[in-house]
Design a protein around this motif. Structure first.
Motif, PDB file in Angstrom:
ATOM      1  N   ALA A  33      50.171  53.403  43.162  1.00 29.48           N
ATOM      2  CA  ALA A  33      49.169  53.650  41.671  1.00 29.48           C
ATOM      3  C   ALA A  33      49.770  52.202  41.315  1.00 29.48           C
ATOM      4  N   LEU A  34      50.631  51.256  42.150  1.00 30.70           N
ATOM      5  CA  LEU A  34      50.834  49.947  42.418  1.00 30.70           C
ATOM      6  C   LEU A  34      49.920  49.375  43.355  1.00 30.70           C
ATOM      7  N   ILE A  35      49.519  49.341  44.430  1.00 24.92           N
ATOM      8  CA  ILE A  35      48.041  49.720  44.756  1.00 24.92           C
ATOM      9  C   ILE A  35      47.116  49.675  44.209  1.00 24.92           C
ATOM     10  N   ILE A  36      46.148  50.139  43.636  1.00 24.03           N
ATOM     11  CA  ILE A  36      45.014  50.927  42.754  1.00 24.03           C
ATOM     12  C   ILE A  36      45.403  49.390  41.897  1.00 24.03           C
ATOM     13  N   ILE A  37      45.799  49.363  41.056  1.00 17.73           N
ATOM     14  CA  ILE A  37      46.504  48.818  39.756  1.00 17.73           C
ATOM     15  C   ILE A  37      45.771  47.378  40.815  1.00 17.73           C
ATOM     16  N   ALA A  38      46.639  46.756  42.101  1.00 20.45           N
ATOM     17  CA  ALA A  38      46.114  45.890  42.608  1.00 20.45           C
ATOM     18  C   ALA A  38      44.382  45.121  42.940  1.00 20.45           C
ATOM     19  N   CYS A  39      44.108  46.630  43.671  1.00 21.15           N
ATOM     20  CA  CYS A  39      42.337  46.294  43.865  1.00 21.15           C
ATOM     21  C   CYS A  39      42.211  45.733  42.338  1.00 21.15           C
ATOM     22  N   ILE A  40      42.383  47.194  41.039  1.00 24.43           N
ATOM     23  CA  ILE A  40      41.528  46.954  40.132  1.00 24.43           C
ATOM     24  C   ILE A  40      41.065  45.198  39.469  1.00 24.43           C
ATOM     25  N   LEU A  41      42.760  44.632  39.792  1.00 20.26           N
ATOM     26  CA  LEU A  41      42.965  43.320  39.387  1.00 20.26           C
ATOM     27  C   LEU A  41      42.132  42.143  40.488  1.00 20.26           C
ATOM     28  N   ALA A  42      42.440  42.973  41.614  1.00 20.79           N
ATOM     29  CA  ALA A  42      41.481  41.662  42.336  1.00 20.79           C
ATOM     30  C   ALA A  42      40.070  41.322  42.075  1.00 20.79           C
ATOM     31  N   VAL A  43      39.553  42.707  41.477  1.00 25.18           N
ATOM     32  CA  VAL A  43      38.340  43.007  41.355  1.00 25.18           C
ATOM     33  C   VAL A  43      37.928  41.861  39.742  1.00 25.18           C
ATOM     34  N   LEU A  44      39.095  42.085  39.080  1.00 23.13           N
ATOM     35  CA  LEU A  44      39.089  42.245  37.223  1.00 23.13           C
ATOM     36  C   LEU A  44      39.122  40.448  37.164  1.00 23.13           C
ATOM     37  N   LEU A  45      40.090  40.150  37.462  1.00 22.60           N
ATOM     38  CA  LEU A  45      40.684  39.175  37.354  1.00 22.60           C
ATOM     39  C   LEU A  45      39.506  37.954  37.166  1.00 22.60           C
ATOM     40  N   PRO A  46      38.906  37.775  38.806  1.00 22.10           N
ATOM     41  CA  PRO A  46      37.605  36.785  38.589  1.00 22.10           C
ATOM     42  C   PRO A  46      36.615  37.302  37.461  1.00 22.10           C
ATOM     43  N   ILE A  47      36.498  38.118  37.223  1.00 17.57           N
ATOM     44  CA  ILE A  47      35.787  38.485  36.410  1.00 17.57           C
ATOM     45  C   ILE A  47      36.106  37.890  34.873  1.00 17.57           C
TER      46      ILE A  47
END
Length: 697
Positions: free
Chosen positions: A527-541
């Motif tokens: 769950a933490l890994i998935i959240i981290a990946c989502i944040l990595a994509v969404l944060l710049p946007i």
């Protein structure tokens, strides 16, 4: 009802009042609690109050629902006990009973059945605990049962009457209190009511953690008192002696903030006194014991308005060393004193109240209480471990024979437990194999510091094997086989198992890793890994969107600021950057003249403007621009377009006018259509133009 004391039922208690000068034995008075008063034959109507006093736990044992009675919320006992059955008393006697006495809970199974009370104030506080019993022939056998009543692992009382109550002041060492009924093979135990009241810790001393109530008497009273007259819900029984003078006042007793005893005003407004100062109030009580320690609490209030003097008293327990005290009474102010001592060799306890030396006023007494010290320090489970086992019981919802103290008495220790052989026992082992357990291993087990063996095999336990098991220093055997544990076994447990200091059994848990070289526990952190990946994509946007949004807001705010300045104060000089904002970067051209092009612009309030921008190739030049700006800032006429603002910034020069949606005057005058303007309108325009020239000239 017979009043009970010191483990026996007394048929009567003698009260002897002696005149010091005459030595006349004047009365025998039965102080047995009248069953119709103490046990509730006088029906108490239900009160519809919405709350109940703080610190009260009131249980109607056998009731099917909660209800209010006399301002107190009485609760059904279903949340306080796991065993027993509810039964009504015989209808022949239930008609006039208080609601609490119309039903009983009986315990036909098991030797020990317990109620668990959890007062909100917790351990090391003093509580009044009262248990009431009305047999009422509930089982239709016409034979009153005899059984033992315990507080935790300590014998509280032997119940051998068919109508009465027993009461104690108790200071528990745990955050919960167990009240247990023991079957002594003399009938099925039963109980009617169980009540707990939190007391002020500064008033009643509780040596060895308990005082058992022997007597509580209201001298001169006419009926028994309890809540709401007494805020602690103590029961006061009346005592009247015809040969004594009675004193009564209608004035209220001043209950000061420092009076922690909170004796009822109604009780203190009545008193008994002797004939004169030479006589003493003397009280005898046969205790049937010469060794028990007794505590007597005296309660006074001066209810006679004396002029120029105060009543001074000497109070002592006859025959006791250092058991004497003096008191001076103030008008309508309560005073409480206490003395303690042991009975004489015949088991008789005696106190006397006399006038102090030099006082000419007879002694007076409003009420008193007698308590017997009760040693509640019998062998028991170490409190923190007893609390831990209550946590285990609650987490696993076990309703087996886990009642009362986990280790005592030894013949009734909880099944599956092994305890140490000491007065303060520790839990040494727990075996709950094949007990249909579900959920996670409860954290309270971490407090069992002396445990050596824990067997939770063949259940449905889930979650991870908890890390706190590593911190049990004496754990030698841990069996968790055949459950549904997931994750990995704590590394320290595996290392102890490899070293031979722990027998570890964790097989038949399909999703549990039992190796020191477990792969990275991806499931645990998925769950933490998935959240981290989502944040990595969404944060710049998100950051990019915020930057754009912030710039747009700044642009809008700047434009709004410019517009507000233009609207609030006309003919203001503006910057060229502001011109670009208003015209949306000179997007729309609406005309062109010798001065330059004219652009369309709008303000946020939808006001339309025309922006005349000086062209670099303009024939008029900057001098003509300045002249026109100066004239329009000075000259105002209804036929002359209004100048809103101007820009004079190096080579960038502009004039901002009101926007004329119908075009300019030249357009209309040059229109070949003679109907566009009539001759009279043309004449009026010529006159207005002349007036404008006059203003300019």
């Amino acid at each position: 009802m017979d009043y009970v004391g010191n483990g026996h039922k007394f048929p009567s208690t003698k009260i002897c009042l002696l005149f010091k000068s005459c030595f006349i034995f004047f009365c025998l008075f039965t102080i047995l609690f009248n069953s119709k008063l103490a046990a509730g034959y006088a029906y108490g109507a239900r009160n519809l109050a919405s709350d109940t006093p703080s610190g009260f736990i009131s249980i109607d044992c056998g009731a099917n629902e909660d209800y209010m009675d006399n301002g107190i919320l009485y609760k059904s006992d279903r949340d306080f006990v796991d065993t027993g059955i509810n039964q009504p008393v015989s209808p022949n006697i239930s008609r006039n009973l208080r609601p609490q006495l119309k039903n009983v809970r009986s315990f036909p199974e098991g030797r020990r059945n317990c109620y668990v009370l959890k007062p909100e104030n917790g351990k090391d506080n003093t509580y009044l605990i009262r248990a009431s019993f009305l047999y009422g022939n509930y089982d239709r056998k016409n034979t009153t049962p005899i059984f033992d009543l315990y507080l935790g692992s300590n014998l509280w009382w032997t119940v051998d009457w068919d109508n009465g109550y027993v009461e104690t002041l108790y200071t528990p060492s745990t955050d919960y209190i167990t009240v247990c009924l023991f079957n002594t093979s003399k009938g099925v135990p039963y109980i009617s009511t169980l009540e707990l009241r939190h007391l002020d810790n500064t008033i009643y001393r509780t040596p060895a953690r308990a005082l058992v109530t022997m007597q509580r008497l209201d001298i001169g009273g006419r009926s028994n008192l309890r809540y709401p007259a007494d805020v602690y819900d103590r029961i006061w029984n009346p005592l009247n002696v015809d040969t004594l003078n009675s004193s009564v006042t209608n004035s209220s007793i001043s209950q000061g903030n420092n009076d922690a005893y909170k004796i009822p005003d109604t009780m203190l407004r009545t008193a008994a006194k002797e004939q004169n100062a030479s006589c003493s109030l003397i009280y005898f009580w046969e205790t049937q014991s010469s060794s028990a320690q007794f505590y007597v609490y005296f309660h006074f209030a001066e209810i006679e308005k004396l002029v120029g003097k105060k009543r001074r008293l000497k109070v002592d327990l006859t025959g006791q060393r250092n058991a004497t005290t003096n008191a001076t009474l103030d008008y309508l102010k309560p005073l409480s004193l206490s003395l303690n001592g042991t009975p004489d060799n015949a088991g008789q306890l005696q106190f006397s109240i006399s006038a102090a030396e030099g006082s000419d006023l007879p002694p007076l007494l409003n009420g008193f209480e007698i308590y017997a010290a009760k040693d509640m320090r019998n062998a028991s489970t170490v409190p923190v471990e007893a609390d831990a086992m209550m946590g285990v019981k609650g987490a696993f919802k076990l309703i087996r024979n886990w009642e009362g103290d986990p280790c005592f008495p030894s013949e009734l220790s909880w099944s599956g437990l092994t305890c140490s052989n000491s007065s303060a026992s520790n839990i040494l082992s727990i075996n709950l194999s094949s007990s249909n357990l579900t959920g996670k291993i409860p954290a309270s087990i971490a407090n069992l510091r002396e445990i050596t063996s824990l067997d939770l095999s063949n259940n449905e336990l889930t979650g991870e094997v908890p890390e706190f098991l590593v911190n049990l220093p004496n754990l030698r055997n841990l069996n968790l086989t055949s459950n549904k544990f997931t994750g990995s076994v704590p590394k320290a447990l595996l290392q102890r198992a490899e070293a031979g200091s722990l027998i570890l059994s964790v097989g038949e848990n399909p999703d549990l890793c039992t190796s020191l070289k477990c792969p990275y526990n991806l499931k645990k952190y998925l769950a933490l890994i998935i959240i981290a990946c989502i944040l990595a994509v969404l944060l710049p946007i998100v950051v990019f969107a915020l930057v754009i949004y912030k710039r747009r807001r700044q642009r809008e705010n700047l434009k709004r600021e410019i517009e507000e300045r233009l609207l609030k104060s006309k003919n203001r000089q503006v910057r060229y950057s502001e011109i670009l904002l208003i015209s949306d970067n000179l997007k729309t051209t609406i005309g062109e003249g010798g001065f330059g092009k004219v652009y369309y612009g709008t303000l946020s309030d939808k006001t339309q403007v025309a922006i005349k921008l000086l062209s670099a190739s303009s024939r008029q030049g900057s001098n003509e621009f300045k002249a026109e700006a100066q004239i329009l800032t000075i000259v105002h006429h209804r036929n002359l377009v209004s100048l809103i603002g101007y820009c004079d910034e190096a080579e960038n020069k502009a004039l901002i006018y009101e926007f004329m949606p119908n075009g300019n005057l030249r357009k209309h005058l040059s229109d070949p259509n003679t109907k566009a303007l009539s001759w009279m309108e043309r004449l009026q325009i010529a006159v207005d133009a002349a007036q404008v020239n006059k203003l300019q000239g």
